[in-house]
Design a protein around this motif. Structure first.
Motif, PDB file in Angstrom:
ATOM      1  N   GLU A 120       0.837  -1.208   0.000  1.00 45.99           N
ATOM      2  CA  GLU A 120       0.000   0.000   0.000  1.00 45.99           C
ATOM      3  C   GLU A 120       0.870   1.256   0.000  1.00 45.99           C
ATOM      4  N   MET A 121       1.928   1.225   0.805  1.00 42.51           N
ATOM      5  CA  MET A 121       2.812   2.385   0.884  1.00 42.51           C
ATOM      6  C   MET A 121       3.583   2.574  -0.422  1.00 42.51           C
ATOM      7  N   ALA A 122       4.004   1.480  -1.044  1.00 41.10           N
ATOM      8  CA  ALA A 122       4.700   1.577  -2.333  1.00 41.10           C
ATOM      9  C   ALA A 122       3.758   2.103  -3.417  1.00 41.10           C
ATOM     10  N   ASP A 123       2.496   1.681  -3.364  1.00 42.11           N
ATOM     11  CA  ASP A 123       1.500   2.196  -4.312  1.00 42.11           C
ATOM     12  C   ASP A 123       1.362   3.711  -4.182  1.00 42.11           C
ATOM     13  N   ARG A 124       1.334   4.188  -2.940  1.00 42.75           N
ATOM     14  CA  ARG A 124       1.202   5.627  -2.724  1.00 42.75           C
ATOM     15  C   ARG A 124       2.416   6.356  -3.309  1.00 42.75           C
ATOM     16  N   ALA A 125       3.589   5.782  -3.155  1.00 38.85           N
ATOM     17  CA  ALA A 125       4.798   6.385  -3.724  1.00 38.85           C
ATOM     18  C   ALA A 125       4.654   6.542  -5.236  1.00 38.85           C
ATOM     19  N   ALA A 126       4.130   5.503  -5.894  1.00 38.31           N
ATOM     20  CA  ALA A 126       3.961   5.538  -7.350  1.00 38.31           C
ATOM     21  C   ALA A 126       2.959   6.593  -7.773  1.00 38.31           C
ATOM     22  N   ARG A 127       1.926   6.794  -6.955  1.00 33.96           N
ATOM     23  CA  ARG A 127       0.856   7.717  -7.344  1.00 33.96           C
ATOM     24  C   ARG A 127       1.261   9.176  -7.217  1.00 33.96           C
ATOM     25  N   VAL A 128       2.111   9.504  -6.233  1.00 30.93           N
ATOM     26  CA  VAL A 128       2.451  10.914  -6.028  1.00 30.93           C
ATOM     27  C   VAL A 128       3.728  11.350  -6.730  1.00 30.93           C
ATOM     28  N   ASP A 129       4.516  10.397  -7.214  1.00 31.70           N
ATOM     29  CA  ASP A 129       5.830  10.758  -7.773  1.00 31.70           C
ATOM     30  C   ASP A 129       6.101   9.985  -9.064  1.00 31.70           C
TER      31      ASP A 129
END
Length: 451
Positions: A393-402
């Protein structure tokens, strides 16, 4: 008296009648141009454009909005003669609708059209972008045009028409601009991601916003990488070190020069005694967040992590620029992470995204820390492996914002999900749809997928 009244009435009738006829004529001319243009029948619209702007230039702003689309259509289909017409249409809009027109944006668009069609020399092309950027930096938001602007500067250096210092200065400006736009987008996206994760269904309008945010963040991420690639070897240590060594004695009392030189050597991790000289001189002349940060980096390189942390904390307290403050928080987080203090590291990674919401690297680092903690987070094998869902989930968030790390972050998320319990594990353990709470440093919980 009666005669005067009759004459006045006649004059007014003629005046209003003429005005009414003029309005009627403009409405007719406007319809002849706008209706086919709206339907993308530009061949049918073109013959009516010149008369409309000649006789009714203020009929409607739509005239110039559709003119832009029409002329771009012809230009994209090979008719370069329409470039001058597009330029004139932009000038008309700026002249007749100044309060509804972002002049800097139109200047940027025109500069891009001329570049794309190889109109003018490289210096003329660069000057057009430069004028647009300086006219209204806030409206200069096209990722493509930001790259073109910088790329032309590098080309002009290579041809001997621009000094290297100008290229470096523009690089700083363009990267700062990109990061500023990324920050705006990431703030909007993060709010919607948080809403989703809280269990609230997004409206169709919000879903479209999420898609737009992610698309634009990806574009800026790509351009940032392209700008770095274009700068390439010009900013590598073998070029930077002799450049700054040559100028040090003459520039050592110039605080701005010291800041720029130390910043570039730091960004490239150039291992040179010159960096120490620059930082010491900078800290002597102007003790600041920057000089404290650089001294922290030097202490880190020497393995003095405690001293480095002191300097980094000084820098964080003094720093006011959000992007630079984010770098300081990242360094502090890395300092704790390398020592195995994951909870403290996460605190500073999250401080980083507070000041720079597009810092996906912070989320990715947290994801990897979660993943490496599987054996210490849970009592059963199932619970221990469940941490990988939280890491994903945290890696997904990284992909979405950057966008600049999106590919790597998505691959990381996929790898973590591959380590999480399988459908057969979920079924055999009877855990579908249940919530697992983590009592280790990670904290929080994760919901097991339903079968």
């Amino acid at each position: 008296m009666k005669t005067k009244a009759i004459i006045l009435s006649a004059v007014l009738f003629v005046a209003f009648g003429s005005k009414s006829l003029a309005q009627e004529k403009c409405a007719t001319l406007g319809s002849l141009f706008i209706e086919p243009a709206k339907a993308k029948n530009y061949e049918g619209a073109l013959p009516h454009y010149a008369q409309l702007v000649a006789e009714c230039p203020t009929y409607s702003m739509a005239t110039y909005q559709y003119a832009e689309k029409m002329f771009k259509h012809f230009i994209e289909n090979g008719d370069k003669s329409k470039i001058a017409d597009l330029d004139q249409a932009y000038k008309y809009r700026m002249q007749y609708y100044p309060s509804k027109t972002k002049e800097g944006e139109l200047m940027m668009k025109m500069a891009q059209v001329k570049f794309d069609n190889n109109i003018g020399t490289k210096l003329e092309q660069f000057n057009a972008f430069d004028a647009a950027f300086k006219k209204d930096e806030d409206e200069f938001t096209s990722p493509k045009s930001l790259y073109t602007y910088f790329s032309l500067a590098v080309d002009l250096f290579n041809s001997g028409e621009k000094p290297i210092d100008d290229v470096f200065d523009l690089y700083d400006v363009v990267i700062q601009k990109i990061e500023k736009e990324e920050g705006k987008l990431a703030i909007g996206l993060t709010k919607l991601i948080d809403k989703q994760e809280a269990g609230t269904k997004l409206s169709s309008r919000e879903e479209r916003k999420v898609h737009a945010y992610e698309k634009n963040l990806a574009a800026y991420g790509t351009v940032k990488g392209s700008v770095d690639g274009k700068l390439g070897q010009l900013a590598d240590c073998p070029n930077l070190i002799p450049l700054y060594e040559k100028d040090f004695d003459n520039k050592k009392n110039d605080v701005s020069w010291l800041r720029r030189a130390a910043g570039r050597l730091s960004a490239k991790d150039c291992d040179t005694p010159l960096f120490f000289k620059l930082v010491q001189q900078l800290h002597t002349m102007e003790p600041s967040a920057k000089s404290a940060y650089y001294l922290g980096k030097l202490a880190d390189k020497d393995g003095k992590s405690s001293t480095a942390l002191d300097y980094y904390n000084q820098a964080a307290e003094l720093e006011t620029n959000p992007a630079d403050k984010a770098k300081v928080y990242y360094s502090i987080a890395e300092n704790f992470r390398k020592k195995g203090s994951f909870g403290q590291a996460r605190t500073y990674y999250l401080k980083m995204v507070e000041v720079k919401p597009s810092a996906g690297i912070a989320y990715l680092k947290i994801a990897n820390m979660y993943g490496s903690s599987a054996n210490s987070c849970g009592n059963t094998t199932f619970e221990k492996r469940a941490i990988y869902w939280k890491a994903a989930e945290m890696a997904d968030r990284a992909a979405r914002v950057d966008g600049s790390i999106a590919s790597n972050a998505r691959s990381t998320a996929s790898a973590f999900r591959g380590r999480a319990p399988s459908k057969s594990d979920i079924f055999s353990e009877g855990m579908a749809g249940k919530t697992i709470t983590f009592n280790c440093w990670v904290g929080g919980s994760v919901r097991v997928p339903s079968l």
